[in-house]
Design a protein around this motif. Structure first.
Motif, PDB file in Angstrom:
ATOM      1  N   LEU A  81       0.842  -1.198   0.000  1.00  0.00           N
ATOM      2  CA  LEU A  81       0.000   0.000   0.000  1.00  0.00           C
ATOM      3  C   LEU A  81       0.872   1.242   0.000  1.00  0.00           C
ATOM      4  O   LEU A  81       1.829   1.346   0.770  1.00  0.00           O
ATOM      5  CB  LEU A  81      -0.912  -0.006   1.230  1.00  0.00           C
ATOM      6  N   LEU A  82       0.534   2.172  -0.890  1.00  0.00           N
ATOM      7  CA  LEU A  82       1.239   3.444  -1.009  1.00  0.00           C
ATOM      8  C   LEU A  82       0.232   4.511  -0.596  1.00  0.00           C
ATOM      9  O   LEU A  82      -0.861   4.566  -1.162  1.00  0.00           O
ATOM     10  CB  LEU A  82       1.672   3.621  -2.470  1.00  0.00           C
ATOM     11  N   PHE A  83       0.580   5.325   0.414  1.00  0.00           N
ATOM     12  CA  PHE A  83      -0.420   6.286   0.883  1.00  0.00           C
ATOM     13  C   PHE A  83       0.220   7.560   1.406  1.00  0.00           C
ATOM     14  O   PHE A  83       1.437   7.635   1.583  1.00  0.00           O
ATOM     15  CB  PHE A  83      -1.322   5.649   1.947  1.00  0.00           C
ATOM     16  N   THR A  84      -0.608   8.557   1.621  1.00  0.00           N
ATOM     17  CA  THR A  84      -0.111   9.848   2.091  1.00  0.00           C
ATOM     18  C   THR A  84      -0.858  10.271   3.355  1.00  0.00           C
ATOM     19  O   THR A  84      -2.011   9.875   3.579  1.00  0.00           O
ATOM     20  CB  THR A  84      -0.321  10.936   1.014  1.00  0.00           C
ATOM     21  N   ALA A  85      -0.183  11.046   4.190  1.00  0.00           N
ATOM     22  CA  ALA A  85      -0.785  11.580   5.415  1.00  0.00           C
ATOM     23  C   ALA A  85       0.009  12.810   5.818  1.00  0.00           C
ATOM     24  O   ALA A  85       1.163  12.974   5.392  1.00  0.00           O
ATOM     25  CB  ALA A  85      -0.740  10.540   6.532  1.00  0.00           C
ATOM     26  N   SER A  86      -0.593  13.664   6.609  1.00  0.00           N
ATOM     27  CA  SER A  86       0.099  14.913   6.942  1.00  0.00           C
ATOM     28  C   SER A  86       1.276  14.647   7.887  1.00  0.00           C
ATOM     29  O   SER A  86       1.302  13.652   8.602  1.00  0.00           O
ATOM     30  CB  SER A  86      -0.880  15.918   7.539  1.00  0.00           C
TER      31      SER A  86
END
Ligand code: ADP
Ligand code: MG
Length: 339
Positions: free
Chosen positions: A279-284
């Motif tokens: 899984l490739l994801f973004t978050a602050s």
């Protein structure tokens, strides 16, 4: 046993017998004109389908039928995982040439079934037909997710950190090893076996996807099916932003780093090998600690930028443009025929 001895309906009956016929979730399963399914009230239905064609996605000289069944299901489960959803139902359609035996089809369902059962997904239908030449497989997965928490490719914001679970590049290296003729048991190192396993029987990150979605911290997510450069490119396109990646932060397995005699640099498998199903994801940035407390083993590999385009930073100070290098079925660029 030959397929012609069993017949289409005999084969379907054989498949049906090895799976649960009915359940509360699926009051009508295999055996009728359509399945009747129920999903939880207030949830949205997730639907995904993936096709695997002999000679394009797999080669029967380098995979066994158990692994083929497993992988056909895994790639679809991975798409549900990437949305942060719960997989529930599966349909499998097969176009089968005459040279395939009943036992091989059974092995295919044994492999796919093992993965379906471990995720409590019900096989509720499919279709079976003959094929003049190649084996064709189409798997459809239905799942559910909370409407508010479903994770999309859009939603990444400049400044967000980019995370990836597990390690990248193993599957691409595993493919190269099996294509070159798998080394015999004595010569195959544990590392080689690991890379091959990652290629033939990938593990979809369903539990991690659900936990990440439930946290409410993730801004965008995708599964790595085509390779980091390609899939990160999709997040950037959909979110209207760019990305900076730090080459030395990309997680590589011990196996990938230890196996000698691979043709390309480890990093190249990670960037464009594909089929890792991580899984490739973004978050602050503020949520980095909280993301790390969700035990997915995710690594920060870079950050989202306002500036469009993707860049790759090396520890030496060198900076390269990161091009999307995934496979295009109609352009035949990327990894060439036979993904
Ligand atoms: P129809 O003629 O209505 O399409 P089929 O004879 O193709 O019906 O299928 C009968 C039942 O078996 C249906 O419930 C269908 O979903 C299921 N089925 C057919 N092929 C497969 C398969 N390869 N895997 C799982 N279920 C299948
Ligand atoms: Mg049919």
């Amino acid at each position: 046993m030959k397929l012609e001895d069993l017949g289409e309906f005999g084969l379907i009956e054989r498949i049906r017998k090895s799976f649960l016929k009915r359940s509360q979730r699926a009051p009508i399963g295999i055996g009728d004109d359509a399945a009747a399914l129920s999903v939880s009230p207030g949830k949205v239905v997730l639907a995904t389908t993936d096709m695997l064609v002999e000679g394009v996605h797999f080669d029967l000289a380098t995979t066994d039928f158990y692994s083929l069944g497993w992988k056909s299901v895994a790639v679809n489960l991975s798409d549900i995982a990437a949305m942060g959803g719960t997989p529930l139902f599966c349909l499998i359609a097969l176009a089968i040439p005459r040279r395939i035996t009943v036992e091989q089809v059974s092995e295919f369902y044994r492999g796919g079934g093992a993965l379906l059962r471990s995720h409590r997904v019900l096989l509720v239908g499919g279709d079976t037909c003959g094929s003049k030449q190649d084996l064709g497989i189409s798997v459809t997965l239905l799942g559910e997710a909370s409407k508010k928490r479903v994770l999309k490719r859009s939603g990444a914001r400049p400044g967000d950190l980019i995370f990836v679970t597990g390690t990248l590049g193993d599957s691409g290296a595993g493919l190269e090893i099996v294509r070159n003729g798998k080394p015999d048991k004595k010569r195959a190192s544990a590392g080689t076996e690991h890379l091959i396993e990652r290629h033939l029987r990938p593990v979809p990150r369903v539990a991690w996807g659900k936990k990440l979605a439930a946290s409410g911290l993730v801004t965008a997510m995708i599964d790595v099916s085509d390779g980091l450069s390609s899939d990160l490119g999709h997040i950037c396109e959909e979110s209207g932003c760019g990305a900076d990646i730090y080459a030395d932060k990309i997680p590589l397995s011990k196996a990938l780093r230890s196996v000698k005699a691979l043709r390309r640099l480890e990093l190249e498998y990670a960037l464009s090998g594909g089929e890792d199903y991580e899984l490739l994801f973004t978050a602050s940035v503020e949520d980095e600690k909280r993301i790390k407390s969700i035990k997915t083993g995710a690594t920060v590999i870079g950050a989202i930028t306002t500036r469009r385009g993707m860049r790759l930073f090396f520890p030496t100070g060198e900076v390269k443009a990161l091009e999307q290098s995934g496979y295009d079925h109609f352009r035949a660029t990327g990894r060439g025929a036979g993904k």
